[in-house]
Write a protein that holds these residues in place. Structure first.
Motif, PDB file in Angstrom:
ATOM      1  N   ASP A  86      43.288  63.207  20.046  1.00 46.19           N
ATOM      2  CA  ASP A  86      44.516  61.543  19.473  1.00 46.19           C
ATOM      3  C   ASP A  86      45.674  61.124  19.508  1.00 46.19           C
ATOM      4  O   ASP A  86      45.821  62.404  18.879  1.00 46.19           O
ATOM      5  CB  ASP A  86      43.250  61.462  17.521  1.00 46.19           C
ATOM      6  CG  ASP A  86      44.535  60.546  17.619  1.00 46.19           C
ATOM      7  OD1 ASP A  86      44.999  59.380  17.995  1.00 46.19           O
ATOM      8  OD2 ASP A  86      44.019  59.660  15.915  1.00 46.19           O
ATOM      9  N   SER A  88      48.070  59.892  18.723  1.00 42.97           N
ATOM     10  CA  SER A  88      48.745  59.770  17.374  1.00 42.97           C
ATOM     11  C   SER A  88      48.700  60.913  16.328  1.00 42.97           C
ATOM     12  O   SER A  88      49.381  60.738  15.222  1.00 42.97           O
ATOM     13  CB  SER A  88      48.700  58.478  16.246  1.00 42.97           C
ATOM     14  OG  SER A  88      47.714  58.570  15.683  1.00 42.97           O
ATOM     15  N   MET A 113      44.045  56.876  21.834  1.00 44.07           N
ATOM     16  CA  MET A 113      44.623  55.953  20.076  1.00 44.07           C
ATOM     17  C   MET A 113      45.717  55.836  21.098  1.00 44.07           C
ATOM     18  O   MET A 113      46.570  55.845  20.883  1.00 44.07           O
ATOM     19  CB  MET A 113      44.465  56.611  19.277  1.00 44.07           C
ATOM     20  CG  MET A 113      43.649  56.940  19.047  1.00 44.07           C
ATOM     21  SD  MET A 113      42.893  55.985  17.809  1.00 44.07           S
ATOM     22  CE  MET A 113      40.955  56.506  17.380  1.00 44.07           C
ATOM     23  N   VAL A 116      48.136  52.853  19.026  1.00 47.68           N
ATOM     24  CA  VAL A 116      48.168  53.618  17.780  1.00 47.68           C
ATOM     25  C   VAL A 116      49.374  53.981  18.059  1.00 47.68           C
ATOM     26  O   VAL A 116      50.270  54.022  16.827  1.00 47.68           O
ATOM     27  CB  VAL A 116      48.087  54.174  17.203  1.00 47.68           C
ATOM     28  CG1 VAL A 116      47.748  54.945  15.576  1.00 47.68           C
ATOM     29  CG2 VAL A 116      46.423  53.453  17.190  1.00 47.68           C
ATOM     30  N   LYS A 119      52.804  52.092  18.489  1.00 49.78           N
ATOM     31  CA  LYS A 119      52.653  51.181  17.419  1.00 49.78           C
ATOM     32  C   LYS A 119      53.359  52.303  16.224  1.00 49.78           C
ATOM     33  O   LYS A 119      54.786  51.905  15.522  1.00 49.78           O
ATOM     34  CB  LYS A 119      51.562  50.789  16.317  1.00 49.78           C
ATOM     35  CG  LYS A 119      50.885  49.821  17.364  1.00 49.78           C
ATOM     36  CD  LYS A 119      49.712  48.642  16.447  1.00 49.78           C
ATOM     37  CE  LYS A 119      49.307  47.650  16.931  1.00 49.78           C
ATOM     38  NZ  LYS A 119      47.130  48.164  17.378  1.00 49.78           N
ATOM     39  N   ARG A 120      53.118  53.378  16.101  1.00 49.87           N
ATOM     40  CA  ARG A 120      54.076  54.429  15.507  1.00 49.87           C
ATOM     41  C   ARG A 120      55.171  54.477  16.146  1.00 49.87           C
ATOM     42  O   ARG A 120      55.835  55.158  15.079  1.00 49.87           O
ATOM     43  CB  ARG A 120      52.815  55.304  15.166  1.00 49.87           C
ATOM     44  CG  ARG A 120      51.889  55.337  14.153  1.00 49.87           C
ATOM     45  CD  ARG A 120      51.111  55.858  13.399  1.00 49.87           C
ATOM     46  NE  ARG A 120      49.788  56.124  12.945  1.00 49.87           N
ATOM     47  CZ  ARG A 120      48.899  56.241  12.684  1.00 49.87           C
ATOM     48  NH1 ARG A 120      49.478  58.188  13.341  1.00 49.87           N
ATOM     49  NH2 ARG A 120      48.038  56.320  12.484  1.00 49.87           N
TER      50      ARG A 120
END
Ligand code: GDP
Ligand code: MG
Ligand code: K
Length: 261
Positions: A86, A88, A113, A116, A119-120
């Protein structure tokens, strides 16, 4: 036929990726000793087969179901790992990745991801990461099946073991060196991985080694090591990995607050 094992933490998109990479799959019974289904898929591009494994944070099992992963590494024949990570949550995911690298089979990292992570505001230096770990890295959004073609091609191309080595404190390294000669009779085992997992307290590995004719000597080496350390061996091993991961993160990842969406 090439067999790839799909391994990663829970909730990293394993099932999504499995479905994206395979044309068909079958449940071929249960894994030995537990009720977990054994799921094997036929890879696209006639690449071979992909074996789904339970999601785990660490190779040291905390349940019977989790022992499936270590048992597969000890007893099954396979050609490569696909480690789904992942993007993130790199820091947490890398605890497992380091243990897979230590096994020293060809491995590709599927960095899932990515949406994600973006986006972070997380930016990852993929080249630096691939160079440090000596493995190919592929970016994915498994839910949208983005990146799967490059990953499949990467799986086809990857024949090299990473030859990655994390160095533990000297008392542990000395014990690993002393253990390795006990494990050379089985060629397919990575003796260093086996020694590390035994010292780490992986119960599945320990159960397996109990059959070894020199088990008493093997156990004595671990007990002697423990007397030399002020903390449990497993804690020292875990912290060594953690320190490595923290240094790696500094080098390869930045969170840019301005880039958050
Ligand atoms: P598993 O538990 O590792 O098998 O993961 P799943 O494939 O079941 O995925 C867990 C959740 O994450 C599901 O809701 C998926 O739709 C979602 N998911 C999987 N891959 C991605 C991805 O790349 N991006 C995003 N945003 N969600 C994903
Ligand atoms: Mg799943
Ligand atoms: K079973």
């Amino acid at each position: 036929m090439t067999t790839s094992l799909l391994i990663g933490n829970p909730n990293t998109g394993k099932t999504s990726l499995f479905n994206a990479l395979t044309t068909s799959y079958a449940y071929v019974g249960n894994w030995t000793g537990v009720t977990v289904d054994k799921k094997v898929g036929q890879l696209k591009n006639k690449l071979g087969q992909l074996v789904d494994l339970p999601g785990v944070y660490d190779l040291r099992p905390v349940s019977a179901d989790e022992s499936v992963v270590s048992n597969a590494l000890l007893q099954d024949s396979f050609d490569q790992f696909v480690n789904i990570v992942d993007a993130s949550q790199l820091e947490r995911n890398f605890q497992l990745t380091l243990q897979l690298l230590e096994y020293n089979k060809p491995i590709v990292i599927a960095l899932n991801m990515m949406d994600v992570a973006q986006k972070r505001g997380i930016t990852i230096d993929f080249d630096a990461l691939a160079n440090r770990l000596n493995v190919p890295i592929y970016q994915l959004v498994a839910r949208k099946e983005t990146g799967k073609e490059a990953l499949l091609e990467g799986m086809r191309m990857t024949k090299q073991s990473p030859n990655f080595q994390l160095n533990y404190p000297s008392e542990i390294e000395t014990t690993i060196e002393a253990l390795i000669p006990y494990f050379t009779e089985k060629k397919e085992w990575n003796a260093r991985w086996l020694a590390i997992q035994f010292l780490y307290g992986n119960i599945t590995v320990e159960t397996y080694l109990r059959e070894h004719e020199k088990y008493a000597s093997i156990l004595a080496l671990r007990e002697k090591l423990q007397t030399m350390l002020s903390e449990p061996i497993a804690a020292v091993i875990f912290k060594t990995r953690e320190k490595y991961i923290q240094e790696l993160m500094k080098e390869i990842s930045v969170v840019n607050e301005d880039n958050k969406t």
